[in-house]
Enzyme design. Structure first.
Site, PDB file in Angstrom:
ATOM      1  CE  LYS A   2       0.977 -33.603  21.712  1.00 52.91           C
ATOM      2  NZ  LYS A   2       1.569 -32.483  21.835  1.00 52.91           N
ATOM      3  CD  GLU A  26      -6.019 -37.697  25.207  1.00 59.86           C
ATOM      4  OE1 GLU A  26      -6.050 -39.001  25.069  1.00 59.86           O
ATOM      5  OE2 GLU A  26      -4.839 -37.213  25.573  1.00 59.86           O
ATOM      6  CB  SER A  53       8.413 -29.999  22.342  1.00 56.73           C
ATOM      7  OG  SER A  53       7.759 -28.521  22.499  1.00 56.73           O
TER       8      SER A  53
HETATM    9  C1  LIG Z   1       1.786 -31.626  22.809  1.00 55.69           C
HETATM   10  C2  LIG Z   1       2.763 -30.742  22.782  1.00 55.69           C
HETATM   11  C3  LIG Z   1       3.319 -30.173  24.137  1.00 55.69           C
HETATM   12  C4  LIG Z   1       2.995 -30.694  25.645  1.00 55.69           C
HETATM   13  O1  LIG Z   1       2.956 -31.904  25.874  1.00 55.69           O
HETATM   14  P1  LIG Z   1       3.988 -32.491  26.857  1.00 55.69           P
HETATM   15  O2  LIG Z   1       3.708 -33.868  27.249  1.00 55.69           O
HETATM   16  O3  LIG Z   1       4.160 -31.569  28.133  1.00 55.69           O
HETATM   17  O4  LIG Z   1       5.042 -32.492  26.202  1.00 55.69           O
HETATM   18  C5  LIG Z   1       4.567 -29.582  24.147  1.00 55.69           C
HETATM   19  N1  LIG Z   1       5.022 -29.040  22.838  1.00 55.69           N
HETATM   20  C6  LIG Z   1       4.512 -29.517  21.807  1.00 55.69           C
HETATM   21  C7  LIG Z   1       5.036 -29.116  20.505  1.00 55.69           C
HETATM   22  C8  LIG Z   1       3.355 -30.357  21.775  1.00 55.69           C
HETATM   23  O5  LIG Z   1       2.634 -30.638  20.386  1.00 55.69           O
END
Ligand SMILES: *Cc1c(COP(=O)(O)O)cnc(C)c1O
Length: 408
Positions: free
Chosen positions: A86, A108, A376
């Site tokens: 993010k 949000e 992620s």
């Molecule tokens: C917010 C989040 C996601 C989901 O968001 P995408 O826009 O689909 O990438 C995935 N993994 C983590 C660790 C997150 O914080």
């Protein structure tokens, strides 16, 4: 505006008249920045000095041995500041806010991660910051609310509707309409009206740019398959984009929740429960009933628990360029457990969806095959959710004792 930002039949910008000029300004600022080579340099500079970029890829030797199939590599977006990809998006949008001369950001948040990332960026750049969060989420995510407030953000509890993410999105748009001159709305994923899907995936494309180069150097070839979890779709697009023209199988993994057959999930592209509609300013597949009412979604991972999905991914789902699968809560918790024990890595519950799907497929592949998983985010910040998912009795006793301590 109408013909802009379409991905085949998806996307667009369905806006109230009053916001059109603000979106025109944003589109213009983004296009100018994109065409300015100095802008990406400035972005890389701050990402490398503030958010650990380039993040490495890690060869998961123990998991590879465990499954005895493909060689497994992991892209480490968990190492970003605030613990997830993010940061790539909020820092990028922050630079655009500076270019527009605005002084305030709003966002949000559902689980609170995007709120924390935005509040962090605002502190760094000296912007005022307001975060909208549904009342249910405020109660569930107290630690993130605590950090947003320490970072100087005003957290507004949304008591309308079902008091979750989609209600917070509606409130953010309401705020924006009344404060357009000073305020930018930092949307958290590759959804919403044009230019957000394009803009957010542009900043996230740094993931794939790095990963493609790294895997060629470290593994000596392209991966056969790349896995990423899909909430709104930003980390998935971020890693997939660099491989679109390669003979690489791209696999987006959605939240299978309690199982697709139960209806309690958040699978927009891998189930038959969604249909095309227009909501929140864009056209995509939504989990909605026949009257266009949004259905309740479910996932152990709050970040994947969303009714819509990126119009860019919807397009690739239709063309077949990206394959979409679902992993259930149970499979995800098992994959997380195994990854922690075998590699000492702690993926976020969201990321563990990508791991779960890769683990289903890797054993049938050979050591000549390379798979790449996008981690992620990190899970240690999600200790409250993960400890609940593991139903750890010692943790439950600790929480109870803490709560009793406050009464003394
Ligand atoms: C917010 C989040 C996601 C989901 O968001 P995408 O826009 O689909 O990438 C995935 N993994 C983590 C660790 C997150 O914080």
């Amino acid at each position: 505006m109408k013909d802009r930002g379409y991905y085949k039949n998806f996307g667009g910008a369905f806006l109230p008249e009053i916001l059109v000029a603000t979106f025109d300004e944003l589109v213009e600022t983004f296009q100018t920045a994109k065409n300015d080579p100095g802008f990406w340099e400035e972005y890389l500079d701050i990402m490398s000095t503030y958010s650990c970029r380039p993040t490495p890829i890690t060869f998961a030797q123990n998991l590879t041995r465990h499954f005895g199939g493909a060689r497994i590599y992991i892209k480490r977006e968990d190492l970003n500041h605030t613990g997830a990809h993010k940061a790539n998006n909020v820092i990028g949008q922050g630079l655009l806010v500076k270019r527009m001369g605005k002084t305030r950001v709003i966002a949000e948040t559902g689980a609170g991660q995007h709120g924390v990332a935005t509040a962090t960026m605002a502190a760094r750049f000296g912007f005022k910051c307001t975060i909208y969060m549904g009342e249910v989420d405020v109660q569930r995510q107290r630690p993130n609310v605590f950090w947003m407030e320490r970072l100087g953000a005003e957290v507004i509890t949304v008591k309308e509707g079902t008091r979750i993410l989609k209600d917070a999105i509606n409130e953010s748009f309401r705020d924006w309409v009344t404060h357009m001159d000073t305020t930018h709305y930092v949307l958290g994923t590759a959804c919403g009206p044009h230019p957000f899907p394009e803009m957010v995936s542009y900043f996230q494309s740094i993931i794939g740019q790095e990963a493609r180069k790294q895997i060629l150097e470290q593994a000596g070839g392209l991966p056969g398959r790349v896995y990423a979890c899909v909430g709104g779709g930003s980390n998935a697009l971020g890693i997939f984009k660099a491989f679109l023209d390669d003979p690489v199988d791209l696999v987006g993994v959605e939240a299978g929740g309690e199982g697709l057959e139960t209806g309690r999930h958040a699978s927009r592209l891998s189930s038959k429960d969604s249909s095309i509609g227009v909501a929140q300013g864009y056209k995509t597949y939504f989990l909605q009933d026949n009257d266009g009412q949004m259905r309740e979604t479910h996932s152990v991972a709050a970040g994947l628990d969303y009714v819509g999905v990126s119009p860019i991914l919807a397009q690739y789902a239709e063309t077949g360029r990206i394959r979409f699968e679902a992993a259930t809560d149970r499979e995800v918790v098992d994959a997380l457990s195994l990854t922690i024990q075998k590699e000492g890595l702690i993926p976020a519950l969201e990321s563990a969806h990508a791991f779960a799907q890769a683990f289903k497929e890797a054993p049938a592949m050979t050591p000549e095959d390379i798979v790449l998983i996008n981690q992620s985010g990190r899970g240690d910040k999600d200790i409250f959710t993960i400890a609940d998912a593991f139903a750890d009795p010692k943790w439950q006793a600790f929480i109870k004792e803490k709560a009793e301590g406050y009464h003394a």
